[in-house]
Design a protein around this motif. Structure first.
Motif, short mmCIF file in Angstrom:
data_model
loop_
_atom_site.label_atom_id
_atom_site.label_comp_id
_atom_site.label_asym_id
_atom_site.label_seq_id
_atom_site.Cartn_x
_atom_site.Cartn_y
_atom_site.Cartn_z
N VAL A 68 31.82 37.52 -18.90
CA VAL A 68 33.26 37.36 -18.65
C VAL A 68 33.80 36.50 -20.29
CG1 VAL A 68 35.23 36.50 -17.58
CG2 VAL A 68 33.31 37.24 -16.43
N SER A 69 34.34 37.24 -21.04
CA SER A 69 34.53 36.71 -22.40
C SER A 69 36.08 36.58 -22.39
CB SER A 69 34.23 37.61 -23.46
OG SER A 69 35.15 38.82 -23.52
N LEU A 71 40.23 41.80 -19.63
CA LEU A 71 40.38 40.30 -18.68
C LEU A 71 41.54 40.43 -17.68
CD1 LEU A 71 38.76 37.88 -18.13
CD2 LEU A 71 40.43 36.78 -19.64
N ASP A 72 41.49 40.44 -16.51
CA ASP A 72 42.69 40.36 -15.65
C ASP A 72 43.06 41.85 -15.49
OD1 ASP A 72 42.51 37.79 -15.11
OD2 ASP A 72 43.60 37.23 -16.82
N SER A 73 42.27 42.80 -15.43
CA SER A 73 42.79 44.30 -15.39
C SER A 73 42.04 44.96 -14.42
CB SER A 73 42.69 45.06 -16.82
OG SER A 73 42.98 46.33 -16.73
N SER A 74 42.36 46.01 -13.80
CA SER A 74 41.77 46.76 -12.74
C SER A 74 41.46 47.85 -13.44
CB SER A 74 42.51 46.78 -11.21
OG SER A 74 42.67 45.70 -10.82
N ASN A 84 38.60 35.13 -11.41
CA ASN A 84 38.73 36.17 -10.32
C ASN A 84 38.03 37.42 -10.68
OD1 ASN A 84 40.40 36.85 -12.51
ND2 ASN A 84 42.07 37.65 -11.25
N GLU A 85 36.56 37.35 -10.86
CA GLU A 85 35.82 38.56 -11.14
C GLU A 85 34.64 38.65 -10.15
OE1 GLU A 85 36.63 40.86 -13.09
OE2 GLU A 85 38.24 39.91 -14.37
#
Length: 283
Positions: free
Chosen positions: A51-52, A92-95, A155-156
């Protein structure tokens, strides 16, 4: 210099400082999974979740090991093929996930939207010094139970499992075909380069295709897993001998028999995580 410009320069300086000191949170999950859903035996591998500040990547630890050896000795001799079918990359923060698949000699990428509708329970449990909270969801034609930690505001989770208010520590489907457990975490300075083993597979760059094309390629592979060898036989006839799995093949009849054996193996050990997208192989 006016105050507004001064504040802008200060903001830019802060952003540059944060960028230069960017860190990647690396989480290592132990994945136990079944090639054959009817078997009691599990394969066990370590998978990496990076997670970057900009993106999230999930891939097998064996790929990283091979890449590290190659970089140490300045070559591409060590190659590794992912057997889990779980290499993904997303912002990041994408589905929206970019998926990567090996099919025979090819390496392909395709995009999917994988939003998960979680139902968060009030049930909690203690694992070591962490309080984990339960959540359930249906995804990929399977029912999943996850345990996440609110104290880690990331949230991963492994593979495509994300969107809970905290890091996922454990997750498994109700048939226990796929079981993930967080076993280690570390911080890495900067953003690790994965160009040689994720975006490409040790010299083979991923070819962008659609999800339907992937299914077509997999079906074509099943229908004729030795298509390349068959072409050589057609061209060279009896002058060509090939080796398949340590067995020497001398003619097309033997190749056809080996094709049937391979089709049996492909079917037997086909247990996709996303059952709702499973290939329906012909009888």
């Amino acid at each position: 210099m006016n105050i507004q410009m001064k504040n802008l320069l200060i903001l830019i300086s802060i952003l540059l400082f944060l960028t230069s000191n960017a860190q990647t949170h690396r989480f290592i999950y132990e994945l136990q999974y079944k090639y054959d859903s009817t078997s009691k035996d599990y394969q066990k591998v370590n998978m990496i979740l990076d997670v970057s500040p900009k993106d999230v990547k999930f891939y097998g630890n064996n790929l990283l090991i091979s890449d590290s050896i190659n970089k140490k000795f300045g070559n591409m001799d060590n190659k590794n093929i992912d057997m889990t079918g779980q290499i993904v990359k997303r912002k990041l923060d994408s589905s929206e996930n970019e998926n990567f698949n090996n099919i025979k000699f090819g390496y392909y990428s395709f995009k999917t939207i994988d939003k998960i509708d979680w139902k968060i329970s009030s049930e909690t449990k203690k694992v070591q010094n962490y309080t984990l909270q339960k959540a359930t969801a249906k995804f990929g034609g399977r029912k999943w139970t996850a345990w996440f930690n609110k104290e880690i505001p990331i949230n991963e989770g492994p593979f495509k499992f994300r969107g809970l208010p905290g890091l996922i520590f454990e997750i498994q489907d109700d048939k226990k075909n796929f079981i993930y457990n967080l076993v280690k975490s570390q911080k890495i300075k900067g953003i690790p380069l994965t160009n040689d083993f994720l975006e490409s597979n040790f010299g083979t760059k991923a070819i962008p295709v659609s999800e339907k094309q992937i299914q077509k390629l997999m079906l074509e592979f099943y229908n004729d897993p030795f298509a390349f060898e068959r072409t050589n036989f057609s061209k060279n006839g009896s002058d060509l001998h090939i080796n398949i799995g340590g067995k020497e093949i001398h003619n097309l009849e033997e190749l056809n028999a080996e094709t049937k054996n391979m089709q049996i193996i492909i079917k037997k050990y086909y247990n996709p995580l996303e059952l709702d997208k499973a290939i329906h192989f012909p009888n």
